[in-house]
Motif scaffolding. Structure first.
Motif, mmCIF file in Angstrom:
data_model
loop_
_atom_site.group_PDB
_atom_site.id
_atom_site.type_symbol
_atom_site.label_atom_id
_atom_site.label_comp_id
_atom_site.label_asym_id
_atom_site.label_seq_id
_atom_site.Cartn_x
_atom_site.Cartn_y
_atom_site.Cartn_z
ATOM 1 N N SER A 75 26.772 71.725 53.693
ATOM 2 C CA SER A 75 27.282 72.414 54.884
ATOM 3 C C SER A 75 26.867 71.673 56.141
ATOM 4 N N LYS A 76 25.610 71.279 56.168
ATOM 5 C CA LYS A 76 25.093 70.552 57.332
ATOM 6 C C LYS A 76 25.864 69.244 57.523
ATOM 7 N N ALA A 77 26.092 68.573 56.434
ATOM 8 C CA ALA A 77 26.806 67.295 56.504
ATOM 9 C C ALA A 77 28.220 67.489 57.041
ATOM 10 N N LEU A 78 28.813 68.618 56.720
ATOM 11 C CA LEU A 78 30.193 68.877 57.158
ATOM 12 C C LEU A 78 30.251 69.498 58.559
ATOM 13 N N GLY A 79 29.114 69.804 59.115
ATOM 14 C CA GLY A 79 29.082 70.453 60.409
ATOM 15 C C GLY A 79 29.059 69.498 61.582
ATOM 16 N N ASP A 80 29.887 68.491 61.511
ATOM 17 C CA ASP A 80 29.961 67.485 62.574
ATOM 18 C C ASP A 80 31.378 66.912 62.601
ATOM 19 N N PRO A 81 31.954 66.814 63.779
ATOM 20 C CA PRO A 81 33.350 66.375 63.868
ATOM 21 C C PRO A 81 33.593 64.972 63.327
ATOM 22 N N TYR A 82 32.653 64.080 63.565
ATOM 23 C CA TYR A 82 32.841 62.713 63.054
ATOM 24 C C TYR A 82 32.813 62.690 61.539
ATOM 25 N N ARG A 83 31.858 63.419 60.989
ATOM 26 C CA ARG A 83 31.731 63.399 59.530
ATOM 27 C C ARG A 83 32.912 64.097 58.857
ATOM 28 N N LEU A 84 33.418 65.130 59.499
ATOM 29 C CA LEU A 84 34.623 65.777 58.942
ATOM 30 C C LEU A 84 35.789 64.800 58.957
ATOM 31 N N LYS A 85 35.869 64.038 60.035
ATOM 32 C CA LYS A 85 36.975 63.084 60.143
ATOM 33 C C LYS A 85 36.836 61.967 59.101
ATOM 34 N N ILE A 86 35.602 61.544 58.879
ATOM 35 C CA ILE A 86 35.365 60.522 57.854
ATOM 36 C C ILE A 86 35.825 61.051 56.491
ATOM 37 N N MET A 87 35.447 62.269 56.194
ATOM 38 C CA MET A 87 35.858 62.862 54.913
ATOM 39 C C MET A 87 37.373 62.865 54.778
ATOM 40 N N LYS A 88 38.027 63.202 55.869
ATOM 41 C CA LYS A 88 39.489 63.256 55.831
ATOM 42 C C LYS A 88 40.089 61.872 55.609
ATOM 43 N N ILE A 89 39.556 60.894 56.300
ATOM 44 C CA ILE A 89 40.069 59.525 56.144
ATOM 45 C C ILE A 89 39.891 59.056 54.705
ATOM 46 N N THR B 185 45.680 81.992 55.805
ATOM 47 C CA THR B 185 45.160 81.499 57.078
ATOM 48 C C THR B 185 44.819 80.037 56.948
ATOM 49 N N SER B 186 45.155 79.274 57.977
ATOM 50 C CA SER B 186 44.705 77.887 57.936
ATOM 51 C C SER B 186 43.841 77.612 59.153
ATOM 52 N N LEU B 187 42.765 76.899 58.926
ATOM 53 C CA LEU B 187 41.737 76.729 59.953
ATOM 54 C C LEU B 187 41.912 75.434 60.721
ATOM 55 N N SER B 188 41.576 75.463 61.983
ATOM 56 C CA SER B 188 41.545 74.223 62.770
ATOM 57 C C SER B 188 40.292 73.451 62.378
ATOM 58 N N ILE B 189 40.318 72.174 62.705
ATOM 59 C CA ILE B 189 39.166 71.327 62.367
ATOM 60 C C ILE B 189 37.917 71.813 63.091
ATOM 61 N N LYS B 190 38.102 72.336 64.288
ATOM 62 C CA LYS B 190 36.980 72.882 65.061
ATOM 63 C C LYS B 190 36.367 74.090 64.354
ATOM 64 N N GLN B 191 37.249 74.911 63.777
ATOM 65 C CA GLN B 191 36.778 76.085 63.041
ATOM 66 C C GLN B 191 36.017 75.663 61.788
ATOM 67 N N VAL B 192 36.547 74.646 61.115
ATOM 68 C CA VAL B 192 35.879 74.144 59.912
ATOM 69 C C VAL B 192 34.490 73.626 60.269
ATOM 70 N N GLU B 193 34.413 72.952 61.401
ATOM 71 C CA GLU B 193 33.116 72.432 61.851
ATOM 72 C C GLU B 193 32.152 73.587 62.137
ATOM 73 N N LYS B 194 32.640 74.574 62.831
ATOM 74 C CA LYS B 194 31.796 75.712 63.208
ATOM 75 C C LYS B 194 31.309 76.481 61.981
ATOM 76 N N ILE B 195 32.204 76.666 61.034
ATOM 77 C CA ILE B 195 31.843 77.360 59.797
ATOM 78 C C ILE B 195 30.803 76.560 59.029
ATOM 79 N N SER B 196 31.030 75.264 58.924
ATOM 80 C CA SER B 196 30.079 74.409 58.196
ATOM 81 C C SER B 196 28.708 74.494 58.840
ATOM 82 N N LYS B 197 28.694 74.422 60.161
ATOM 83 C CA LYS B 197 27.429 74.495 60.885
ATOM 84 C C LYS B 197 26.743 75.834 60.610
ATOM 85 N N ALA B 198 27.525 76.880 60.631
ATOM 86 C CA ALA B 198 26.960 78.215 60.398
ATOM 87 C C ALA B 198 26.359 78.309 58.999
ATOM 88 N N LEU B 199 26.956 77.631 58.052
ATOM 89 C CA LEU B 199 26.470 77.693 56.668
ATOM 90 C C LEU B 199 25.343 76.694 56.402
#
Lengths: 95, 95
Positions: free
Chosen positions: A14-28, B3-17
């Motif tokens: 969860s922590k690893a995914l809680g960052d916009p850059y890292r989410l983007k890397i995962m997507k790429i 429901t489909s989540l924005s990338i910002k929402q995914v980030e926020k959820i990940s951080k929360a978890l």
DNA sequence: TAAAAATATCGAAATATTTAGATATTTAAA
DNA sequence: TTTAAATATCTAAATATTTCGATATTTTTA
């Protein structure tokens, strides 16, 4: 298969995914057909090389990416088993 | 639904978890039949009341929990739709 | 209506994360 | 075999998060 994750692993992922850059890397990495390497990914970002290296390391440490050093390149793919296990954990919160 | 989540929402959820206490709160709420309230959850932890309040707020802000103020109590349940949408996002990384 | 219960908010300290630059390492190419 | 390319590591600053104690707010109960 059906890997099951410890709560500590879930936290780390969860922590690893809680960052916009890292989410983007995962997507790429996820979107690419074959393996991706650091320099390819880095090209998409406006971050220092050391920062990118740090982000990628966190994804690898969380087992979200599987890395393979080939010569001077680091190639990686999404760790499907872990991603699926993580999604399963999230789904298990919904009864 | 779906429901489909924005990338910002995914980030926020990940951080929360990405925190052991918050993961445990999610589990407690998920495991309980009916609504849970702050004081019930707090009893399980060795944290200051203000700290618990802060953690719960993050889960609510991330839409992982749906809260309902009843009198002086705050009751909550897991937001199934958002959890499912988040799990779907994770699964979409695995092609 | 005064006291108690449940929760929220604020301020500040402690801790963790992010980021960049400098430098190191390892491998491939000239 | 020197140079360049790709990545890693280290250090330090900037920023964010966690935590608590004190206090505020809201609602219930005595």
């Amino acid at each position: 298969m059906n890997t099951s994750l410890s709560i500590k692993q879930v936290e780390k992922i969860s922590k690893a995914l809680g960052d916009p850059y890292r989410l983007k890397i995962m997507k790429i990495v996820s979107n690419s057909e074959s393996c991706v390497q650091c320099c390819d990914v880095s090209a998409e970002f406006n971050l220092a090389q050391s920062t990118m290296s740090h982000h990628i390391k966190q994804l690898i440490d969380a087992d979200l990416l599987i890395a393979d050093k080939e010569g001077r390149n680091l190639k990686f793919v999404v760790n499907k088993e872990v991603c699926t296990a993580y999604a399963d954990y999230i789904n298990s919160l919904v009864l």
